[in-house]
Design an enzyme around this catalytic site. Structure first.
Site, short mmCIF file in Angstrom:
data_model
loop_
_atom_site.label_atom_id
_atom_site.label_comp_id
_atom_site.label_asym_id
_atom_site.label_seq_id
_atom_site.Cartn_x
_atom_site.Cartn_y
_atom_site.Cartn_z
N HIS A 162 0.78 -1.20 -0.07
CA HIS A 162 0.00 0.04 -0.05
C HIS A 162 0.93 1.28 0.01
CE1 HIS A 162 -2.74 2.84 1.89
NE2 HIS A 162 -3.80 1.98 1.48
N ASP A 188 2.70 -5.08 8.11
CA ASP A 188 1.44 -4.09 7.94
C ASP A 188 0.39 -4.99 8.07
OD1 ASP A 188 -0.90 -2.63 7.07
OD2 ASP A 188 0.09 -1.75 5.25
N GLN A 243 -4.81 -5.33 6.90
CA GLN A 243 -5.99 -6.21 6.24
C GLN A 243 -6.05 -7.72 6.95
OE1 GLN A 243 -8.12 -5.54 4.02
NE2 GLN A 243 -7.19 -3.52 3.57
N LYS A 276 -10.87 -0.40 10.19
CA LYS A 276 -10.95 -1.57 9.27
C LYS A 276 -11.14 -3.19 9.97
CE LYS A 276 -7.15 0.01 5.91
NZ LYS A 276 -8.06 0.35 4.66
C1 PLP Z 1 -2.60 -2.96 3.55
C2 PLP Z 1 -2.90 -1.54 3.95
N1 PLP Z 1 -1.95 -0.80 4.72
C3 PLP Z 1 -2.24 0.47 5.12
C4 PLP Z 1 -3.48 1.07 4.83
C5 PLP Z 1 -3.69 2.40 5.49
O1 PLP Z 1 -4.66 2.39 6.53
P1 PLP Z 1 -5.26 4.02 6.84
O2 PLP Z 1 -5.62 4.56 5.67
O3 PLP Z 1 -6.14 3.60 7.61
O4 PLP Z 1 -4.00 4.47 7.62
C6 PLP Z 1 -4.41 0.41 4.37
C7 PLP Z 1 -5.77 0.96 4.11
O5 PLP Z 1 -6.21 1.04 2.99
C8 PLP Z 1 -4.27 -1.05 3.89
O6 PLP Z 1 -5.01 -1.80 3.10
#
Ligand code: PLP
Lengths: 406, 134
Positions: A121, A198, A201, A224
Site C-alpha cells: 500500500h 502491515d 488487512q 478496518k
Molecule cells: C494494507 C494496508 N495498509 C495500510 C493502509 C492504510 O490504512 P489507513 O488509511 O487507515 O491509515 C491500508 C488501508 O487502505 C491498507 O489496506
C-alpha cells in the site's frame, strides 16, 4: 461456540438499513469495516459517563477516562498476544508506519537498506521514500508472482549486511494473499534485519500471536477492524521502543521539560504526544473484545466459503477473470477481479445501483497496478457478517455490467 | 437496480470512440491524470490559425471519460480555445455544475449529475484539451 451469520449481522445496525428500497450489500470492508453495537456502546458510555482528558486530572471523570483508555490498551495487547506496554496508540495505520519510518528510521545511517514489496500500500512506501530523502537510505523491492504473492524466492538476493528492515503487508489489500511470515523472519535473521508487518488487512480476521512470530513491528488501523476512525496501533518489541526517539513532541510524552533540556517519558507514552484519540481507542478496545467473542475458525471458514462462491460465480461470467490466487489457500477474503472491456469504476458504479458496495481502482497500490499494466481492479472484501445474498447480488450486478457496458 | 447512470446514449457515445487514437503529427499533445481514480487522457491536436484542425484522444479510464472524450472530439474541429470553453459549459451544465440547459451532445451526460464522485471523469478530457491548446 458456533458461528451463525445472522447473529453476527444483527449486531451491526447499519446492515439492517434499506437504501432506495434495497438492502445494503457491504463488500468494501477492506476500505473500512462496519462497527457493531458493542463498539458504539463503549464509545457512548465513555462520552456520556467518563468523558475527560487522560493522565492529567485528579477528578473522578479523569480517572475513569484514564482507566478506560488503559484498559483499551490491554484489550488490544491481548488480541495481539503482547505486553500492553508495547502497544502505542496512533491516529491510524498510516500514522503508525510514519512513526516507525521517522523514529526508528532516524536510527538508520546513509547507505542502510530496507526492503519493501511490489504489492505494498502507498502508506508502506511513501514514508520510506521520505526517510530516503531525509537520510539517504536505500529501498529494495521484492517482486510479486503472477498470482499476486510476494515472491520470497527473490528475497535472498536482496539481503545485504546493510539491510536493516523488511516491511511487508501481512495480507495484501488487493489480492488477499498472506505472506509467509516464518520464511521472512528466517531470512531476515541471516543478516540481522528487523521485520515489520502491515496488518491492516489481517487484523479484521481474528487474533494474532505476534510474540510467536518473531517479528519486530506490527501496525494496523481501527476502522478496518470494526472500531472507530482516527485510531491505529503500533506494536513494537520493548527494546525497539526503548531505543527510539519521539516522533511528535508535546504533552504526555515527556519526563521533565526545561528550556535547556527535555527528557522523554518511557514507551508507550513517549509516542503518544498530546491528547490521544481517547474515545476511538476505547472503541478499538471494545472492537478487539468483540472480535474475541467470535469463533474464528468457523468465522474464517464462513468467509472463505463466500470467497469460493464468489470465485465460482465469476468463473461463469464471460470475460471475468481473477487478479490474484484462484484458490482459498494462504489467503484472506479480499478478492480482486477484472471484467474484460469494462473499466473497474464502471463495474463498481453498476454494482452500487444493485445496492452492492465494492472498491474499484488502484487501491493505493499503483506500483502493483503498473507491474501488471492494469488501470485498476474491482475489489470485493468480505467480513464475517457478509452472507450468500451479498455475493449473489454482486454476481447479478457483474453480469448486468457485462451485458450492458461492452 | 436503482438508477440509470449508464443510459444508452452515454454508452453509445463511448462505443462510438469518435477521435480515438493518435495523430501522426500533432501540433500539440497533452496528458492529464486523475490521481484519485487513475484515469488518464492524452489528447493530440493539430491547430491551424488558432483553430483545431484535427483531434485524437487516448483514454485509459472509465466509460464516462471515454464517452466525454468521444463527444468532445465530435464537436471540436473548427473551434478555438474559446469555442471549446463553450462546449465545456455544456458539459458542466449537464452535470449540474453550472446553471442553464446543456446543448448537444453533452446533454446526454445529465444522469451523471447526482454522482458527484464521477464529475471529474466527464471533465478530464476538457482539462487535457485545455492544456494542449494553451
Ligand atoms: C494494507 C494496508 N495498509 C495500510 C493502509 C492504510 O490504512 P489507513 O488509511 O487507515 O491509515 C491500508 C488501508 O487502505 C491498507 O489496506
Amino acid at each position: 461456540m458456533s458461528f451463525d451469520v445472522n447473529t453476527v449481522r444483527r449486531q451491526f445496525p447499519i446492515l439492517s438499513q434499506i437504501i432506495d428500497g434495497q438492502p445494503v450489500h457491504y463488500l468494501d470492508n477492506g476500505a473500512s469495516a462496519q462497527t457493531p453495537e458493542a463498539v458504539l456502546d463503549a464509545v457512548r458510555t465513555y462520552e456520556t459517563t467518563s468523558r475527560a482528558n487522560v493522565l492529567r486530572g485528579v477528578h473522578r471523570l479523569a480517572e475513569r477516562a484514564t482507566e478506560a483508555y488503559e484498559n483499551a490498551r490491554v484489550e488490544v495487547a491481548n488480541f495481539l498476544s503482547v505486553d500492553p506496554m508495547e502497544v502505542v496508540f496512533t491516529g491510524g495505520c498510516t500514522a503508525a508506519i510514519n512513526l516507525v519510518a521517522y523514529s526508528y528510521g532516524s536510527l538508520l545511517k546513509p547507505g542502510d537498506r530496507i526492503i519493501l514489496s511490489e504489492l505494498e500500500h502507498h502508506s508502506n512506501i511513501v514514508p520510506w521514500q521520505l526517510l530516503r530523502q531525509r537520510s539517504g537510505i536505500e529501498i529494495d523491492v521484492v517482486p510479486v508472482t503472477v498470482n499476486g504473492r510476494i515472491d520470497l524466492n527473490a528475497l535472498p538476493r536482496l539481503l545485504t549486511p546493510r539491510t536493516k528492515l523488511i516491511s511487508l503487508a501481512h495480507v495484501s489489500n488487493v489480492t488477499g494473499t498472506l505472506v509467509d511470515v516464518h520464511a521472512v523472519v528466517t531470512l531476515a535473521k541471516t543478516v540481522g534485519a528487523k521485520v515489520m508487518l502491515d496488518g491492516a488487512q489481517r487484523i479484521p480476521h481474528g487474533p494474532v500471536d505476534l510474540s510467536a512470530m518473531g517479528i519486530d513491528f506490527y501496525v494496523f488501523a481501527g476502522h478496518k477492524a470494526y472500531g472507530p476512525n482516527g485510531i491505529g496501533v503500533l506494536w513494537a518489541k520493548a527494546e525497539h521502543l526503548e531505543a527510539m526517539p519521539p516522533f511528535h513532541g508535546g504533552g504526555s510524552m515527556i519526563g521533565r521539560v526545561t528550556f535547556a533540556e527535555t527528557t522523554w517519558a518511557p514507551p508507550p507514552r513517549r509516542f503518544e504526544a498530546g491528547t490521544p484519540p481517547i474515545g476511538p481507542a476505547i472503541g478499538l478496545g471494545a472492537a478487539c473484545q468483540w472480535m474475541r467473542t467470535l469463533d474464528w475458525k468457523e468465522a474464517h471458514a464462513h468467509e472463505m466459503a463466500l470467497v469460493e462462491r464468489l470465485m465460482d460465480g465469476l468463473q461463469k461470467i464471460d470475460g471475468a477473470t481473477l487478479f490474484g490466487p484462484g484458490s482459498t489457500q494462504n489467503r484472506y477474503p479480499v478478492v480482486s477481479f477484472l471484467l474484460e472491456g469494462v473499466h473497474p469504476h464502471d463495474v463498481a458504479q453498476t454494482l452500487d445501483s444493485f445496492g452492492v458496495a465494492v472498491r474499484a481502482g488502484h487501491h493505493c497500490c499503483q506500483p502493483l497496478m503498473d507491474r501488471f499494466d492494469l488501470d485498476g481492479t474491482t475489489r470485493v472484501s468480505i467480513a464475517p457478517y457478509n452472507d450468500n445474498t451479498d455475493i449473489d447480488a454482486l454476481l447479478t450486478g457483474v453480469q448486468h455490467a457485462a451485458r450492458t457496458l461492452r | 437496480m436503482t438508477d440509470q447512470l449508464y443510459q444508452d446514449r452515454i454508452v453509445a457515445l463511448a462505443k462510438a470512440k469518435t477521435g480515438a487514437g493518435k495523430l501522426a503529427s500533432p501540433t500539440r499533445s497533452a496528458r492529464r491524470d486523475n490521481p484519485l481514480c487513475g484515469d488518464r487522457v492524452v489528447i493530440d491536436v493539430k491547430v491551424d490559425n488558432g483553430k483545431i484542425a484535427e483531434i485524437a484522444h487516448q483514454v485509459r479510464g472509465c466509460l464516462l471519460c471515454q464517452a466525454s472524450a468521444s463527444a468532445l472530439a465530435s464537436v471540436a474541429v473548427g473551434r478555438n480555445a474559446a469555442g471549446i470553453e463553450k462546449v465545456r459549459l455544456d458539459a458542466e451544465r449537464a452535470i449540474g455544475r453550472e446553471e442553464g440547459e446543456a446543448g448537444e451532445p453533452f446533454a446526454a451526460f445529465a444522469p451523471v449529475r447526482s454522482h458527484k464522485s464521477r464529475h471529474e471523469c466527464v471533465l478530464l478530457p476538457f482539462e487535457a484539451l485545455k492544456e494542449a491548446l494553451s
